[in-house]
Design an enzyme around this catalytic site. Structure first.
Site, short mmCIF file in Angstrom:
data_model
loop_
_atom_site.label_atom_id
_atom_site.label_comp_id
_atom_site.label_asym_id
_atom_site.label_seq_id
_atom_site.Cartn_x
_atom_site.Cartn_y
_atom_site.Cartn_z
N HIS A 72 7.64 -14.89 36.60
CA HIS A 72 6.66 -14.84 37.70
C HIS A 72 7.22 -15.60 38.89
CE1 HIS A 72 2.74 -13.55 35.55
NE2 HIS A 72 3.79 -13.03 34.96
N TYR A 201 -5.71 -18.45 40.13
CA TYR A 201 -6.51 -19.67 39.96
C TYR A 201 -7.60 -19.62 41.02
CZ TYR A 201 -2.78 -21.78 37.10
OH TYR A 201 -1.86 -22.06 36.11
N PRO A 293 -5.49 -28.32 31.30
CA PRO A 293 -4.61 -27.14 31.34
C PRO A 293 -4.39 -26.55 32.73
CG PRO A 293 -6.77 -26.55 30.48
CD PRO A 293 -6.77 -28.04 30.63
N LYS A 297 0.88 -27.62 32.26
CA LYS A 297 1.97 -28.58 32.05
C LYS A 297 2.11 -29.08 30.60
CE LYS A 297 3.75 -28.71 36.07
NZ LYS A 297 4.34 -27.38 35.95
N TYR A 384 4.45 -26.96 40.46
CA TYR A 384 4.11 -25.91 39.50
C TYR A 384 5.34 -25.41 38.74
CZ TYR A 384 1.40 -22.14 37.43
OH TYR A 384 0.76 -21.31 36.53
#
Ligand code: APR
Ligand code: PHB
Length: 393
Positions: A72, A201, A293, A297, A384
């Site tokens: 991704h 998100y 979550p 990580k 990220y």
């Protein structure tokens, strides 16, 4: 029995450490309380940083991930009725993440271990640690009703948050830092195509939502829910309606729904235990720390701990220098606290924390600021994809 490193727990931490040590000629035995089927039955996240991907290859367990995992290059942040893409690759000089379920990672590591012939004892009950401060530690356990003992040089406590390793340390020697969040995540797995090819998100005044996936025909979705909710209160219909309501209209409209094949509610927690080394015992992964979550990580931090521990142990056995072992805790904790900060921040930014409408508007303003600023987008992206490992060769 005798080995160099006794590893407690056959989750991702224990299995990955075992493989890497084995590859470098360091003998180890893994003791796991459950059956392999039980370990594989746990559904967890599956966003892998490049560091973890590299480590799985190094452990000889990366082949299927390379074939079936999905790279991704970005993800979506949605808020205030809009969706903004975070271009991970463009903002980090080419870094990406790989979507590949933790269950699959665990299965591949189990297969690699079986092929290597290294020993794993499943259903090892009542594991106890002995003399981990002295020169000759031991681990005892019961298998098929028989009490057994392993003499070893070192013990790796890879037995998760509820394991025996951290509990076996004198409470006076360990400091725990913790934050429990006043909400949970209701997760649903369904055999439907994911609503988008990237993760979404979502911040919404009704609460947080996440659209994730395992593959082209398996979706993983979450909605923030009250901690005391029960899954029975959430019919599939109610779940899909709530998820749709928290997404921008256009995205909700194209979401394909179907029967859930798994549904569960999980609490969110931040937790760090310091230090991570007690004499000849090392705590690794969830045994030492937990993250909510939101930043994906948990598994990646387990991998960076394993990286550091395997490097210091290789150095120790190669040179005989025991001082290098002192570096494990400090190097691991530096990276852990930065990931704790990011996970806590993402959680605070995206969830509805109370009915405070002022706080909600502040979060919207922060998201608007971040999305409109190159610096803001970059800080999200570089965290990220994963900060660099602290141990460098
Ligand atoms: N004796 C032997 N084994 C034990 C004991 C015990 N007393 N207690 C727990 N275990 C085993 C568990 O059954 C489990 O298989 O230790 C293993 C720990 O695995 P995880 O909880 O998965 O922890 P870890 O390997 O550190 O994985 C890191 O990343 O995404 C996150 O939380 C997620 O599991 C994930 C974690
Ligand atoms: C998941 O796919 O389960 C998942 C993905 C990203 C997260 C958390 C969970 O941040």
């Amino acid at each position: 029995m005798k080995t160099q490193v006794a590893i407690i727990g056959a989750g991702p931490s224990g299995l990955l450490l075992g493989q890497l040590l084995h590859k470098h000629g360091i003998d180890n035995i893994i003791l796991e309380a459950r059956t392999p089927e039980y370990v594989l039955g746990r559904i967890r996240a599956g966003v892998l940083e490049q560091g973890m991907v590299d480590l799985l290859h190094e452990a000889g367990a990366g082949e299927r991930m390379a074939r079936e995992g999905h790279v991704h290059e970005g993800f979506m942040l949605s808020f205030g009725g809009r969706a903004e893409r975070i271009d991970l690759k463009g903002l980090t000089g080419g870094k990406t993440v790989t979507v590949y379920g933790q269950t699959e990672v665990t299965r591949d590591l189990m297969d690699a271990r079986a092929a290597s012939g290294a020993q794993t004892v499943y259903e090892a009950l009542d594991v106890q640690l002995h003399d981990s401060d002295g020169p000759a530690p031991r681990v005892s356990y019961t298998k098929d009703g028989v009490r057994c003992e392993i003499a070893c040089d070192y013990i790796a406590g890879c037995d998760g948050f509820h394991g025996v390793s951290r509990r076996s340390v004198d409470p006076g020697r360990i400091t725990c830092y913790e934050r429990v969040y006043p909400f949970g995540w209701l997760g649903v797995l369904s055999r439907t195509p994911p609503v988008d090819h990237e993760l979404i998100y979502a911040n919404h005044e009704r609460g947080f939502a996440l659209c994730s996936m395992r593959n082209e025909m398996l979706s993983r979705y979450y909605v923030q829910c009250p901690l005391d909710d029960k899954v029975e209160q959430w019919s599939d219909g109610r779940f899909w309606d709530e998820l749709r309501a928290r997404l921008p209209e256009e995205i909700g409209a194209r979401m394909v729904t179907g029967p859930s094949i798994e549904k569960s509610i999980a609490p969110l927690r931040s937790f760090v235990a310091e230090p991570m080394r007690f004499g000849r015992l090392f705590l690794v992964g969830d045994a030492a720390h937990i993250v909510p979550p939101t930043g994906a990580k948990g598994l990646n931090l387990a991998a960076s701990d394993v990286h550091t521990l395997y490097k210091v142990l290789c150095e120790r056995y190669r040179t005989g220098d025991v001082d290098v072992l002192d570096r494990y805790s400090e190097l691991s904790l530096r990276r852990i606290w930065k990931a704790e900060r990011f996970s806590w921040w993402m959680t605070s930014l995206l969830h509805k924390l109370d009915d405070d409408v002022f706080a909600h508007r502040i979060r919207l303003a922060e998201l608007d600021y971040l999305a409109g600023s190159q610096a803001g987008r970059t800080t999200i992206a570089e965290n990220y994809v994963g900060l660099p490992y602290e141990w460098r060769d």
